[in-house]
Write a protein that holds these residues in place. Structure first.
Motif, PDB file in Angstrom:
ATOM      1  N   ALA B 109       0.432  -1.293  -0.409  1.00 48.73           N
ATOM      2  CA  ALA B 109      -0.407  -0.164   0.066  1.00 48.73           C
ATOM      3  C   ALA B 109       0.530   1.194   0.022  1.00 48.73           C
ATOM      4  O   ALA B 109       0.557   2.550  -0.176  1.00 48.73           O
ATOM      5  CB  ALA B 109      -0.786   0.184   1.401  1.00 48.73           C
ATOM      6  N   ASP B 110       2.546   0.862   0.091  1.00 52.25           N
ATOM      7  CA  ASP B 110       2.843   2.146   0.544  1.00 52.25           C
ATOM      8  C   ASP B 110       3.132   2.920  -0.291  1.00 52.25           C
ATOM      9  O   ASP B 110       2.604   4.230  -0.747  1.00 52.25           O
ATOM     10  CB  ASP B 110       3.932   1.712   0.927  1.00 52.25           C
ATOM     11  CG  ASP B 110       5.333   3.009   0.829  1.00 52.25           C
ATOM     12  OD1 ASP B 110       4.727   4.127   0.894  1.00 52.25           O
ATOM     13  OD2 ASP B 110       6.242   3.003   1.887  1.00 52.25           O
ATOM     14  N   TRP B 111       3.380   2.165  -1.508  1.00 52.84           N
ATOM     15  CA  TRP B 111       3.718   3.077  -3.156  1.00 52.84           C
ATOM     16  C   TRP B 111       2.292   3.659  -3.964  1.00 52.84           C
ATOM     17  O   TRP B 111       2.209   4.134  -4.448  1.00 52.84           O
ATOM     18  CB  TRP B 111       4.998   2.290  -3.844  1.00 52.84           C
ATOM     19  CG  TRP B 111       5.921   2.651  -3.625  1.00 52.84           C
ATOM     20  CD1 TRP B 111       6.767   3.259  -2.421  1.00 52.84           C
ATOM     21  CD2 TRP B 111       7.170   2.682  -4.645  1.00 52.84           C
ATOM     22  NE1 TRP B 111       7.711   3.145  -2.590  1.00 52.84           N
ATOM     23  CE2 TRP B 111       8.199   2.344  -3.633  1.00 52.84           C
ATOM     24  CE3 TRP B 111       6.985   1.905  -5.935  1.00 52.84           C
ATOM     25  CZ2 TRP B 111       9.496   2.672  -4.438  1.00 52.84           C
ATOM     26  CZ3 TRP B 111       8.424   2.227  -6.506  1.00 52.84           C
ATOM     27  CH2 TRP B 111       9.862   3.047  -6.162  1.00 52.84           C
ATOM     28  N   GLN B 112       1.378   2.279  -3.363  1.00 52.14           N
ATOM     29  CA  GLN B 112       0.300   2.876  -4.206  1.00 52.14           C
ATOM     30  C   GLN B 112      -0.493   3.980  -3.772  1.00 52.14           C
ATOM     31  O   GLN B 112      -0.952   4.689  -4.906  1.00 52.14           O
ATOM     32  CB  GLN B 112      -0.504   1.337  -4.224  1.00 52.14           C
ATOM     33  CG  GLN B 112       0.728  -0.193  -4.987  1.00 52.14           C
ATOM     34  CD  GLN B 112      -0.440  -0.945  -5.367  1.00 52.14           C
ATOM     35  OE1 GLN B 112      -1.502  -0.962  -5.999  1.00 52.14           O
ATOM     36  NE2 GLN B 112      -0.275  -2.143  -5.497  1.00 52.14           N
ATOM     37  N   GLU B 113      -0.388   3.596  -3.057  1.00 54.65           N
ATOM     38  CA  GLU B 113      -0.902   5.149  -1.924  1.00 54.65           C
ATOM     39  C   GLU B 113      -0.680   6.450  -2.259  1.00 54.65           C
ATOM     40  O   GLU B 113      -1.118   7.427  -2.735  1.00 54.65           O
ATOM     41  CB  GLU B 113      -1.198   5.014   0.012  1.00 54.65           C
ATOM     42  CG  GLU B 113      -2.522   4.319   0.264  1.00 54.65           C
ATOM     43  CD  GLU B 113      -1.854   3.617   1.453  1.00 54.65           C
ATOM     44  OE1 GLU B 113      -3.445   3.193   2.237  1.00 54.65           O
ATOM     45  OE2 GLU B 113      -1.049   4.779   2.370  1.00 54.65           O
ATOM     46  N   ARG B 114       0.593   6.042  -2.581  1.00 49.90           N
ATOM     47  CA  ARG B 114       1.330   7.524  -2.990  1.00 49.90           C
ATOM     48  C   ARG B 114       1.622   7.889  -4.329  1.00 49.90           C
ATOM     49  O   ARG B 114       0.888   9.085  -4.755  1.00 49.90           O
ATOM     50  CB  ARG B 114       2.958   6.712  -3.075  1.00 49.90           C
ATOM     51  CG  ARG B 114       3.655   7.386  -1.264  1.00 49.90           C
ATOM     52  CD  ARG B 114       5.278   7.462  -1.698  1.00 49.90           C
ATOM     53  NE  ARG B 114       5.892   8.267  -2.720  1.00 49.90           N
ATOM     54  CZ  ARG B 114       7.479   7.852  -2.252  1.00 49.90           C
ATOM     55  NH1 ARG B 114       7.960   6.664  -2.106  1.00 49.90           N
ATOM     56  NH2 ARG B 114       7.945   8.751  -3.437  1.00 49.90           N
TER      57      ARG B 114
END
Lengths: 405, 161
Positions: B109-114
Motif C-alpha cells: 500500500a505504501d507506493w500505491q497510496e503514494r
C-alpha cells in the motif's frame, strides 16, 4: 521561436522537483548520500536511486521515479477503449503483446463477448504473447548477466531476441509496439509461412537456452555474485504485492496462467518453475534468474503446442477473418471491472469503470507489475553492499515504461 | 468463500451496518464501507481465518466529479491460499479527501497510496512517507481530478498546446 531554448535553468531545479528524502545534516558520521542515475546503465532506464551508504554498506535506498511518466491513465480517460491500446503497448514496451492481451481480455469480458472469439484467434494471441515473453526474459537475463560483469551473454541474448522481433514484425508490422491484438479479434491473420519459420525458431532456441544455463547460471563467478544475495521470503513478497518470477523465485507456485486459466492456457500443457534455493538460499537473486530461464523453456513448449494447433485443429482457412468479431462500437454496461494477467514481470492489472453511456472509460487504472515489484528494493538491499544493490535491482527485472506509465 | 459468506462473516464480526451497500455488477463483486471503518475491516479481512486476503492487488483512486462531489478509493483484494477475490470501495469527501493508510497491513500500500495521492490528492492518514511519486514535487495540482487544469508553464516550458 521554434529554435529557442525554452527551459529556464536554475541550479536549485533538481532540489525543487525531486528533493532528496534524506538531508545531509541528518546523516550520522561516516554516512553519505550517493546518487545513482537517472542515467546509469545498471538502473535499466531512467530511475534515480538515492543511496545512503556507510562505506560500502547500504543504509537505505530511496528510488525516485517518474522520469518516464506519460500520463497513461489520463490518456485512457479521453480515448475509446480500442484507441487506448497503443498506449498500453508503451507501458511495458518489452512485452507489449502480453499487456495488450490483458487489456483486451478485460474489455471483452466487460462487453460479454469473450466466448464468441474464434479459437484460432485465441491460439494466435497466446503464441505471440509467449514469443514476447521470451523476448522480455532474454532482455532480463542478458542485461542481468551484464550487470554482474559477464559481457558475452548480452549480445547472445539480443541476437536471439532479434529473431523474435523479426517474427513479430512479420506478424504485425512493428518491432516492439504492435497494436496487434484487438478487442474482439486480431489485426491480421498470421502471414503465410509463419508457422514453419516459428517452428524452426523453436528448434533453434532450445540449445541456446542450454548454452546460457551452462555459461551463466552454473558459472562460479555468477553464483558468487547472486547466491545468498537479496533473499526474499515468500510471506514478505506477498505482503509487498510481488508477483511473477520474483514471487516464484521465492518458492511459491503462483502463476495466473494456471490460477485464472484465461484464454486457451488450460488447454496447453506447461509447468510452473519455482525457485528451490539450489545455489544458496531460497528466494535469492540466483533463484529468480533461474526461474526466468526455466520459464523460457516452458514458453518454448507453449509455442510448440500452439503451432501444432494452428497447423492442425485450427489451421488456416480461406474464410477465416480475424476481425469477424471485432465490435463496431465498444460500449460496455456500467460496471467496475478488474482484470489481471500474467506478464513476464508479474501481474498486470487494469481497473475499469464504465459509465454505460460512452465509448470512453470513466476511469482506467493500470497496475504495473514492475511498479509494485520495485517497491521492495529498499527492503532487500538494506544492510547489503553497493555491488549487491546492482545485482538486486537487476534481478527484480523492471522496465521503466511500466513503472512510470 | 463465496461473496455472500464473506458478507455474512463481516456482518457477524462488526454488525449489520458495517457494509453500506453491495455492488453485484462489479467484477470481482464489491462491498462499500465507511471510510472510518476502513482500517479495522481491512485488518480483519487480512488476517482472520477463512478470509485471509493476503494480497492487495490494486488501489485505485477515482474522482466522481464536481456534481456528485465525491471521490472513491477502490481496493482489489485477493487471497492466494483460498483463491477468492473482493473489491472494497470507500467514498471520501471531495473538498478534504483523506482516508486511513493501509501501509501497516500491506506494505504494498505504501507506493500505491503514494500514487493515488500524487494523481488525485487524496491524503492517507498515518502514511510513513507521503510524497509525490510520479510527478515532480513542485508540480501544481492533481491531474486525475476531473476539474484539473494543467499549469501553463513549467520552468519556462509550455506544458501543452
Amino acid at each position: 521561436m521554434a529554435n529557442e531554448v525554452q527551459y529556464i535553468f536554475d541550479s536549485q531545479n533538481l532540489q525543487k522537483s525531486e528533493p532528496q528524502k534524506f538531508k545531509t545534516e541528518d546523516l550520522k558520521s561516516e554516512e553519505m548520500i550517493v546518487n545513482i542515475g537517472p542515467q546509469h546503465p545498471s538502473t535499466h532506464g531512467v530511475l534515480r536511486l538515492e543511496v545512503i551508504t556507510n562505506g560500502e554498506e547500504i543504509v537505505d535506498v530511496v528510488p525516485h521515479l517518474g522520469y518516464l511518466h506519460r500520463c497513461f491513465e489520463k490518456h485512457a480517460e479521453q480515448l475509446p477503449y480500442n484507441q487506448t491500446l497503443p498506449f498500453v503497448d508503451r507501458m511495458d514496451y518489452l512485452a507489449a503483446m502480453n499487456s495488450e492481451h490483458a487489456f483486451v481480455m478485460g474489455v471483452e469480458k466487460m462487453l460479454g463477448i469473450e466466448n464468441t472469439i474464434d479459437k484460432r484467434v485465441e491460439y494466435i494471441r497466446v503464441l505471440v504473447a509467449e514469443l514476447n515473453r521470451l523476448a522480455s526474459h532474454f532482455i532480463a537475463l542478458g542485461t542481468y548477466a551484464m550487470d554482474i560483469g559477464a559481457i558475452t551473454p548480452f549480445p547472445w541474448m539480443l541476437r536471439d531476441r532479434e529473431h523474435i522481433l523479426r517474427l513479430l514484425e512479420w506478424v504485425s508490422g512493428a518491432r516492439m509496439l504492435y497494436n496487434y491484438i484487438w478487442v474482439g479479434g486480431l489485426f491480421y491473420d498470421l502471414p503465410v509461412g509463419f508457422e514453419e519459420r516459428c517452428k524452426e525458431f523453436a528448434q533453434y532456441i532450445k540449445p541456446k537456452l542450454v548454452e546460457f544455463e551452462e555459461v551463466v547460471l552454473n558459472n562460479r563467478i555468477f553464483i558468487d555474485r547472486t547466491a545468498n544475495v537479496g533473499i526474499l521470503p515468500a510471506d514478505l513478497a506477498i505482503n509487498y504485492g510481488i508477483t511473477g518470477p520474483m514471487l516464484r523465485g521465492s518458492g511459491l507456485k503462483y502463476d495466473l496462467r494456471k490460477i485464472d486459466a484465461y484464454s486457451v492456457y488450460p488447454e496447453i500443457d506447461f509447468d510452473i518453475p519455482v525457485g528451490k534455493g539450489e545455489a544458496g538460499t531460497l528466494g535469492d537473486c540466483w533463484d529468480r534468474t533461474s526461474v526466468r530461464l526455466k520459464e523460457c523453456n516452458e514458453s518454448v513448449r507453449i509455442i510448440e503446442q500452439c503451432l501444432e494447433k494452428l497447423t492442425g485443429d485450427h489451421k488456416r482457412t480461406r474464410d477465416f477473418d480475424p476481425r469477424a468479431t471485432v465490435p463496431k462500437k465498444i460500449r460496455p454496461k456500467a460496471q467496475d471491472f478488474y482484470v489481471r494477467a500474467e506478464n513476464p514481470k508479474g501481474e498486470t492489472g487494469f481497473f475499469f469503470r464504465a459509465d454505460g453511456r460512452s465509448d470512453i472509460p470513466f476511469r482506467c487504472k493500470a497496475r504495473g507489475a514492475s511498479f509494485v515489484n520495485l517497491s521492495i528494493l529498499g527492503e532487500l538491499s538494506r544492510g547489503g553492499l553497493i555491488a549487491d544493490l546492482v545485482a538486486i535491482l537487476g534481478s527484480i527485472d523492471i522496465v521503466l515504461g511500466e513503472v512510470d506509465r | 468463500m463465496t461473496f455472500e459468506e464473506i458478507i455474512s462473516k463481516l456482518k457477524g464480526q462488526f454488525g449489520e451496518s458495517i457494509i453500506t451497500s453491495v455492488d453485484e455488477m462489479a467484477s470481482p463483486k464489491a462491498i462499500m464501507i465507511d471510510s472510518g471503518n476502513l482500517l479495522k475491516v481491512m485488518k480483519y479481512l487480512h488476517s482472520s481465518e477463512g478470509l485471509y486476503f493476503d494480497s492487495l492487488s490494486c488501489i485505485t483512486g477515482l474522482d466522481n466529479g464536481a456534481e456528485s462531489n465525491s471521490m472513491e478509493v477502490i481496493y482489489n483484494l485477493y487471497s492466494i491460499p483460498y483463491n477468492h477475490h473482493l473489491m472494497v470501495k470507500v467514498i471520501v469527501n471531495r473538498e478534504n479527501p483523506s482516508i486511513d493508510s493501509l501501509e501497516s497491513v500491506w506494505k504494498t500500500a505504501d507506493w500505491q497510496e503514494r500514487e493515488v495521492y500524487d494523481l488525485l490528492g487524496i491524503l492517507f492518514n498515518n502514511h510513513p512517507d507521503l510524497r509525490r511519486i510520479l510527478l515532480p514535487a513542485d508540480w501544481e495540482g492533481h491531474p486525475l481530478r476531473k476539474d484539473y487544469e494543467h499549469q501553463e508553464y513549467y520552468r519556462g516550458i509550455k506544458v501543452a498546446e
